[in-house]
Design an enzyme around this catalytic site. Structure first.
Site, PDB file in Angstrom:
ATOM      1  N   LYS A 145       4.579  -3.558  -7.685  1.00  9.28           N
ATOM      2  CA  LYS A 145       4.767  -5.222  -6.742  1.00  9.28           C
ATOM      3  C   LYS A 145       4.061  -6.129  -7.577  1.00  9.28           C
ATOM      4  CE  LYS A 145       3.169  -5.014  -2.580  1.00  9.28           C
ATOM      5  NZ  LYS A 145       4.334  -5.577  -1.376  1.00  9.28           N
ATOM      6  N   SER A 164       1.374  -8.288  -4.569  1.00  9.59           N
ATOM      7  CA  SER A 164      -0.133  -7.859  -4.730  1.00  9.59           C
ATOM      8  C   SER A 164      -1.108  -8.108  -5.678  1.00  9.59           C
ATOM      9  CB  SER A 164      -0.169  -6.089  -4.154  1.00  9.59           C
ATOM     10  OG  SER A 164      -1.742  -5.718  -3.116  1.00  9.59           O
ATOM     11  N   TYR A 201       2.420   2.332  -5.989  1.00 12.76           N
ATOM     12  CA  TYR A 201       1.729   0.330  -5.386  1.00 12.76           C
ATOM     13  C   TYR A 201       1.556  -0.525  -6.141  1.00 12.76           C
ATOM     14  CZ  TYR A 201       0.124  -3.339  -1.857  1.00 12.76           C
ATOM     15  OH  TYR A 201       0.454  -4.438  -1.215  1.00 12.76           O
TER      16      TYR A 201
END
Length: 304
Positions: free
Chosen positions: A169, A152, A165
């Site tokens: 990622k 991401s 997150y």
């Protein structure tokens, strides 16, 4: 139906909806036999619909393909091995893995608790390692295989409220490069996709301000199905010489993302002190400093 993946067996995790569903359908349409893995839970890991994976399997079969549902968890060593074993038990081999399963626990860093950190790391980073490791010996023995990992721009560039997150990622990117290096001698490749698409994962993006509402409106125009062709390509023999790369897919736009390399170098023959770093090194490098930007600040043009 095309035949670019004819005879191949592909595992797609988190394939009950959104990007994962589109990838699984495309893999089936390309001739692959597909393990459709999904727990059927919500983005917070609660409740959900245990029939999600089976409905995707039914769609693949209705279109003339072959697929089987799986509901094991990627976030444990045993669960990940059970997913790969499902492919071996049903089809006798494994040719590609798409590490797509994900969850979210968005919170500003200074408010994030241990559970919010660990749950996201467990699914994204640990899950990607566990599934990849479970397939590794099979890929090694047959001297072929493809890993496709979802990263991401939250990790590649940055975003607010996503320390867990983003860390997971970006960790996946490093893991992918390590896999690519370690497995190259066995003709196994590993690549990342940074997807831009409206899905359950992105539906939690805040939309309280006009700027946030405009960003969400742009994302809603980006169909999850646009990600699938890149995943199919990377799983196919046409990508036999593509490994260790990071691709972003944004509607009809493909991007090759940069990877960390030195930008500037400064040398002091007598060695550095904290004072000389402040007086010489930092001023010399300052023009090459990266701004404190978020993903939408850097990729700020409208989707094509």
């Amino acid at each position: 139906m095309n035949s670019s993946l004819q005879g191949k067996v592909v595992v797609v995790t988190g394939a009950g909806g959104g990007i994962g569903r589109s990838v699984a359908l495309a893999m089936g349409a390309a001739g692959a036999k597909v393990i459709v893995n999904d727990l059927g839970v919500s983005m917070s890991g609660e409740g959900g619909d245990p029939g999600l994976a089976q409905r995707v399997v039914d769609e693949i079969r209705t279109a003339g393909g072959d697929a089987v549902a799986n509901q094991d968890s990627v976030s444990t060593w045993n669960g990940a091995h059970a997913i790969i074993q499902c492919a071996l038990d049903r089809y006798g081999r494994i040719d590609a893995v798409v590490n797509n399963a994900g969850n979210l626990r968005d919170r500003m860093f200074f408010k994030m608790n241990e559970e919010e950190w660990r749950s996201v790391i467990d699914v994204h980073l640990n899950g990607t390692f566990f599934i990849s490791r479970a397939a590794a010996n099979h890929f090694k023995d047959q001297e072929s295989g493809a890993y496709i990992h979802m990263t991401s721009t939250s990790g590649l560039i940055g975003n607010l409220g996503q320390a867990n997150y983003a860390a997971a990622k970006l960790g996946i990117v490093a893991l992918s490069k390590s896999i690519a290096l370690d497995m190259a001698r066995f003709n196994v490749r590993s690549n990342c996709i940074a997807p831009f698409a409206w899905s359950r994962m992105t539906s939690s993006i805040p939309s309280a301000t006009p700027e946030e509402q405009a960003r969400v409106a742009k994302l809603q125009k980006m169909e999850a199905s646009k990600i699938a062709p890149m995943a199919v390509f990377l799983a196919s023999d046409a990508a036999r010489d593509v490994s260790g790369q990071i691709f972003a897919v944004r509607a009809n736009e493909l991007m090759l993302m940069s990877q960390s390399r030195p930008l500037r170098s400064v040398h002091m023959s007598d060695g550095w002190t904290s004072e000389s770093i402040a007086e010489v090194a930092v001023p010399a490098m300052r023009n090459s400093f990266f701004k404190l930007e978020r993903s939408p600040d850097v990729i700020n043009w409208d989707p094509i």
